[in-house]
Design a protein around this motif. Structure first.
Motif, PDB file in Angstrom:
ATOM      1  N   LEU A  63       0.840  -1.195   0.000  1.00 44.01           N
ATOM      2  CA  LEU A  63       0.000   0.000   0.000  1.00 44.01           C
ATOM      3  C   LEU A  63       0.882   1.254   0.000  1.00 44.01           C
ATOM      4  O   LEU A  63       0.681   2.181  -0.790  1.00 44.01           O
ATOM      5  N   VAL A  64       1.872   1.252   0.898  1.00 39.56           N
ATOM      6  CA  VAL A  64       2.793   2.393   0.974  1.00 39.56           C
ATOM      7  C   VAL A  64       3.535   2.552  -0.347  1.00 39.56           C
ATOM      8  O   VAL A  64       3.642   3.655  -0.894  1.00 39.56           O
ATOM      9  N   VAL A  65       4.013   1.425  -0.886  1.00 41.47           N
ATOM     10  CA  VAL A  65       4.786   1.490  -2.132  1.00 41.47           C
ATOM     11  C   VAL A  65       3.924   2.051  -3.253  1.00 41.47           C
ATOM     12  O   VAL A  65       4.345   2.944  -3.992  1.00 41.47           O
TER      13      VAL A  65
ATOM     14  N   SER B  76      19.546  -4.615  -3.623  1.00 43.90           N
ATOM     15  CA  SER B  76      18.456  -4.135  -2.778  1.00 43.90           C
ATOM     16  C   SER B  76      18.899  -3.977  -1.322  1.00 43.90           C
ATOM     17  O   SER B  76      18.333  -3.175  -0.583  1.00 43.90           O
ATOM     18  N   ILE B  77      19.921  -4.707  -0.915  1.00 44.71           N
ATOM     19  CA  ILE B  77      20.340  -4.603   0.476  1.00 44.71           C
ATOM     20  C   ILE B  77      20.916  -3.211   0.758  1.00 44.71           C
ATOM     21  O   ILE B  77      20.869  -2.711   1.883  1.00 44.71           O
ATOM     22  N   VAL B  78      21.422  -2.573  -0.302  1.00 44.04           N
ATOM     23  CA  VAL B  78      21.937  -1.207  -0.134  1.00 44.04           C
ATOM     24  C   VAL B  78      20.777  -0.266   0.194  1.00 44.04           C
ATOM     25  O   VAL B  78      20.899   0.622   1.044  1.00 44.04           O
ATOM     26  N   PHE B  79      19.645  -0.493  -0.445  1.00 38.33           N
ATOM     27  CA  PHE B  79      18.472   0.307  -0.105  1.00 38.33           C
ATOM     28  C   PHE B  79      18.056   0.042   1.337  1.00 38.33           C
ATOM     29  O   PHE B  79      17.582   0.936   2.030  1.00 38.33           O
ATOM     30  N   GLY B  80      18.245  -1.210   1.778  1.00 39.67           N
ATOM     31  CA  GLY B  80      17.917  -1.563   3.152  1.00 39.67           C
ATOM     32  C   GLY B  80      18.749  -0.762   4.136  1.00 39.67           C
ATOM     33  O   GLY B  80      18.231  -0.205   5.115  1.00 39.67           O
ATOM     34  N   ILE B  81      20.044  -0.657   3.867  1.00 39.37           N
ATOM     35  CA  ILE B  81      20.907   0.042   4.817  1.00 39.37           C
ATOM     36  C   ILE B  81      20.640   1.547   4.747  1.00 39.37           C
ATOM     37  O   ILE B  81      20.717   2.257   5.751  1.00 39.37           O
TER      38      ILE B  81
ATOM     39  N   LEU C  29       8.577   2.320   2.717  1.00 40.14           N
ATOM     40  CA  LEU C  29       9.409   3.439   2.258  1.00 40.14           C
ATOM     41  C   LEU C  29      10.666   2.917   1.558  1.00 40.14           C
ATOM     42  O   LEU C  29      11.056   3.408   0.493  1.00 40.14           O
ATOM     43  N   VAL C  30      11.290   1.907   2.173  1.00 36.79           N
ATOM     44  CA  VAL C  30      12.516   1.351   1.585  1.00 36.79           C
ATOM     45  C   VAL C  30      12.209   0.737   0.223  1.00 36.79           C
ATOM     46  O   VAL C  30      12.919   0.966  -0.759  1.00 36.79           O
ATOM     47  N   LEU C  31      11.107  -0.025   0.173  1.00 33.88           N
ATOM     48  CA  LEU C  31      10.763  -0.668  -1.096  1.00 33.88           C
ATOM     49  C   LEU C  31      10.346   0.367  -2.141  1.00 33.88           C
ATOM     50  O   LEU C  31      10.512   0.157  -3.333  1.00 33.88           O
ATOM     51  N   THR C  32       9.791   1.515  -1.675  1.00 36.74           N
ATOM     52  CA  THR C  32       9.475   2.590  -2.616  1.00 36.74           C
ATOM     53  C   THR C  32      10.747   3.076  -3.299  1.00 36.74           C
ATOM     54  O   THR C  32      10.790   3.236  -4.520  1.00 36.74           O
TER      55      THR C  32
ATOM     56  N   ALA D 257       5.381  -6.181  -7.882  1.00 34.29           N
ATOM     57  CA  ALA D 257       5.600  -7.613  -7.709  1.00 34.29           C
ATOM     58  C   ALA D 257       7.035  -7.873  -7.261  1.00 34.29           C
ATOM     59  O   ALA D 257       7.294  -8.700  -6.388  1.00 34.29           O
ATOM     60  N   GLN D 258       7.947  -7.106  -7.858  1.00 30.49           N
ATOM     61  CA  GLN D 258       9.356  -7.216  -7.470  1.00 30.49           C
ATOM     62  C   GLN D 258       9.519  -6.846  -5.988  1.00 30.49           C
ATOM     63  O   GLN D 258      10.200  -7.533  -5.243  1.00 30.49           O
ATOM     64  N   ALA D 259       8.861  -5.762  -5.597  1.00 27.56           N
ATOM     65  CA  ALA D 259       8.969  -5.312  -4.205  1.00 27.56           C
ATOM     66  C   ALA D 259       8.339  -6.330  -3.254  1.00 27.56           C
ATOM     67  O   ALA D 259       8.825  -6.543  -2.145  1.00 27.56           O
ATOM     68  N   LEU D 260       7.250  -6.954  -3.717  1.00 22.95           N
ATOM     69  CA  LEU D 260       6.559  -7.924  -2.865  1.00 22.95           C
ATOM     70  C   LEU D 260       7.468  -9.093  -2.526  1.00 22.95           C
ATOM     71  O   LEU D 260       7.414  -9.647  -1.427  1.00 22.95           O
ATOM     72  N   GLY D 261       8.328  -9.470  -3.463  1.00 25.17           N
ATOM     73  CA  GLY D 261       9.181 -10.624  -3.240  1.00 25.17           C
ATOM     74  C   GLY D 261      10.532 -10.287  -2.646  1.00 25.17           C
ATOM     75  O   GLY D 261      11.386 -11.149  -2.519  1.00 25.17           O
TER      76      GLY D 261
END
Lengths: 454, 265
Positions: free
Chosen positions: A239-241, A281-286, A308-311, A369-373
């Protein structure tokens, strides 16, 4: 043609053979062979791909369907007032003081009674021997019912309680008799007893709705674990994404594609958006950990932060696909709109955007879908390894309360020791894949429907 | 209703509509138009001819500031329509383009219905007060573009489903629906077959009653057929400009003569 050249090639007209069209010459045959070979390579490649896909899907289905079934024990429990309400005044406060330890013996007794009344032959002669058959969460299940209806105390009530994961595994062929020798949780005698209880309908394996709707459970009781709460976590993240990345991504693409001047700065931005799409994607995580949690002090493990991170992670995908579909709109349409006196903004919003919409929607859904997984960025903001026990009630709690997400939950189960969790991990993957396939199907349908208009 | 407005317009046939003086256009470093002076008269078809790349389309696009959409394009000089400088800072190109309509080389109807194609301009400019008003404008525009009889039964069909010639006439209807005063046509017949071309040419001649029409064409026969005045461009220069009959029968410049007789171009 000079005279000198004539003797050099006197037989030229004769050497030219008449080629039969029915019998192809060597050169044509060679070309045909090369073409056939190339076609073979292609078919072989596709066949290999299909083979692995079939293996993957059949493995997932074979290993995962078990998670959708669960073994239950149907038993009538006498809710002994002497144990549950010693003062006898049915005061909810007093009833609450009795912990699950007070309920466990009642369930064991009830099951033991079943064994005795049916005259089942078993060396298990004590009430306590029934412990191995019953899930550790059964007592809590009973206690919740009693707390809700204190009036039930003193009566005999039919319950459908969870069997222990070893019993469940035995009925699903996960727990074999030869393995039980080394298992301190269950003995061969218990399995013999199960074999006797199944025909009576006391122990039965049924569809497990709790897996789809329930919460994760502790490491010692895989039989109670469900993916429902993690699903809610994923839902709120998506929803946020969606709410953030679609408008921001589309607005950014429209500006860059239609309004921004083409200069060194916009080139730089363009290159870096493409680069961002390739950032692990882990860089976005950090980044999310540093910005949203450490700097902005948003709550840890919250789907809001995950969203927010997945956005951040999804934006480049959406921008790139949106720009591509804006670019694909023929410039003559823009000229036509400007030519009748539309402003640039009207040209874009009335004509270009509707034509680009199917592409934008497809890109957005693929990005979602990419963000969901996605699992890796969730590791760093604390959405992995967390046991989400309570389903969120309402949007605020859904966004801000600690939760997990589907892929994070699957990862969590896959790394736990008990093989019963392994089955649940596969089951979770089935649910995740169902979501992804649904989203991709929606993307395809939307694209078809909008493109078919003219 | 439209006829009323036309009657109110008291414009002398020989009045000059557009005055261009010392127009220079640069595409980056490329000097595309070199110091062009042209007076375009009202209610006259003016043809721009010349070999490919001579700048005639570029100059046409200066007249409604379509070159603004190209980042590297730079226009210098003075272009006035009815005495007003169209490159004045206060001029809104959107308003200018409502007054100076344009028809493009390739028919480019919107992927919407025929009705919406024509109604789009009046809608964004607020020319219609009611649905019936808009219906009238659409019908009038389609009639003036000589396509009404062919499409009146399928106004809700997509404009992109028409034949090439019909699409181009639909684009002309779309351009006239906004009540422009000048109509720019950039090789409007280059994508059409001879029959459709003849229809469009006939139409251009009718449009001359109400508009100042400027047409860019590769076909000298077309220029001779439809225009009253002709301008010959060569390598970014306006070589010769005058009465069409004079340009084709008695050209003053040798380059014009060479082009018309087919020796250059």
């Amino acid at each position: 043609m000079t005279d000198a050249s004539l003797p050099a090639n006197p037989a030229a007209p004769e050497t030219r053979k008449s080629v039969s069209l029915v019998a192809p010459d060597a050169r044509t045959q060679k070309r045909k062979a090369a073409e056939a070979r190339f076609r073979m390579y292609g078919i072989a490649g596709i066949a290999t791909g299909i083979f692995f896909l079939v293996v993957l899907l059949s493995t997932i289905v074979a290993s995962g369907t078990g998670a959708f079934q669960q073994t239950f024990i149907n038993v009538s429990v006498y809710l002994d007032p002497a144990k549950l309400d010693k003062k006898g005044n049915r005061d909810p406060e007093d009833i609450k003081k009795v912990s699950t330890f007070g309920y466990t013996p009642l369930i064991q007794q009830a099951l033991f009674d079943v064994v005795e009344t049916n005259n089942l032959e078993t060396p298990l002669a004590k009430r306590g021997d029934m412990k191995a058959l019953i899930s550790a969460s059964a007592a809590a299940q009973l206690r919740d019912v009693v707390l809700e209806n204190p009036g039930l105390i003193g009566e005999t009530v039919d319950f459908r309680i969870l069997a222990s994961s070893r019993v469940d595994g035995y009925l699903k062929d996960r727990v074999k008799r030869e393995d039980v020798v080394r298992d301190k949780n269950i003995d061969a005698e218990h399995l013999d007893l199960i074999d006797l209880l199944v025909p009576l309908g006391i122990v039965e394996k049924t569809f497990n709705m709790d897996f789809v709707t329930g919460a994760d459970a502790s490491e010692s009781r895989p039989e109670a674990a469900g993916i429902g709460v993690a699903m809610a976590g994923s839902f709120f993240m998506m929803l946020v994404v969606l709410v953030l990345s679609l408008p921001i991504g589309v607005a950014a693409s429209i500006y860059l594609e239609e309004f921004a001047p083409k200069n060194r700065w916009t080139d730089l931005i363009e290159v870096n958006i493409a680069n961002l799409a390739a950032v692990p994607s882990i860089v976005f995580g950090i980044l999310g950990l540093a910005v949203f949690i450490q700097f902005m002090h948003l709550p840890q493990s919250a789907p809001l932060v995950g969203g927010l991170v997945l956005t951040l992670m999804t934006l480049p995908t959406i921008i790139i696909s949106t720009r591509a579909s804006l670019k694909a709109v023929p410039p003559s349409i823009r000229d036509a709109a400007l030519g009748v006196g539309a402003s640039k903004m009207q040209a874009v919003f009335h004509h270009v955007l509707p034509l680009a919409a199917p592409g934008i929607l497809t890109g957005t859904i693929i990005g979602l879908a990419q963000a969901l997984g996605e699992t890796a960025p969730l590791l760093l903001i604390g959405m992995v390894g967390f046991i989400a026990s309570n389903a969120p009630d309402g949007i605020a709690s859904g966004l801000l309360d600690p939760n997990s997400a589907m892929p994070a939950q699957i990862y969590e189960w896959a790394k736990r020791a008990d093989p019963a969790f392994y089955e649940r991990a596969w089951g979770g993957i089935i649910i995740l894949l169902v979501f992804l396939i649904t989203m991709n199907t929606i993307a395809v349908i939307l694209r078809r429907r909008f493109e078919r208009r003219w | 209703m439209n006829d009323m407005r036309i009657l109110e317009r008291t414009v002398d046939t020989n009045e000059v509509k557009i005055v261009a003086k010392g127009v220079q256009v640069f595409y980056g470093d490329n000097h595309a138009i070199k110091d062009v002076d042209v007076d375009i008269q009202d209610r006259t078809v003016t043809a721009f001819i010349g070999p490919s790349g001579c700048g005639k389309s570029t100059f046409l696009r200066c007249l409604n500031r379509m070159n603004d959409t190209i980042d590297v394009a730079r226009v210098e000089g003075d272009i006035r329509i009815d005495g007003e400088d169209i490159y004045d800072k206060r001029v809104d190109p959107v308003q200018l383009r409502a007054k100076v309509g344009m028809v493009f080389q390739k028919p480019n109807p919107f992927p919407k219905s025929i009705y919406d194609n024509v109604a789009y301009g009046p809608r964004i400019h607020g020319l219609a007060r009611s649905k019936a008003d808009l219906d009238n404008i659409v019908e009038e525009a389609l009639r003036r573009a000589a396509i009404w009889d062919e499409v009146k039964d399928r106004l809700s069909a997509p404009g992109t489903g028409l034949s090439g010639g019909q699409q181009q006439r639909l684009c002309i209807a779309r351009a006239v629906a906004t009540e422009p005063e000048v109509l720019l046509m950039d090789e409007p017949c280059s994508a059409l077959d001879p029959i459709a071309t003849a229809q469009v040419e006939e139409l251009i001649d009718e449009l001359r009653q109400n508009y100042s029409v400027v047409i860019v064409t590769h076909s000298m026969q077309q220029a001779a057929r439809v225009s009253q005045r002709t301008a010959f461009f060569h390598l970014g220069n306006l070589v010769e400009y005058g009465e069409t009959s004079q340009i084709f029968t008695n050209p003053q410049d040798t380059r014009t003569e060479s082009y018309i007789t087919g020796r250059i171009g």
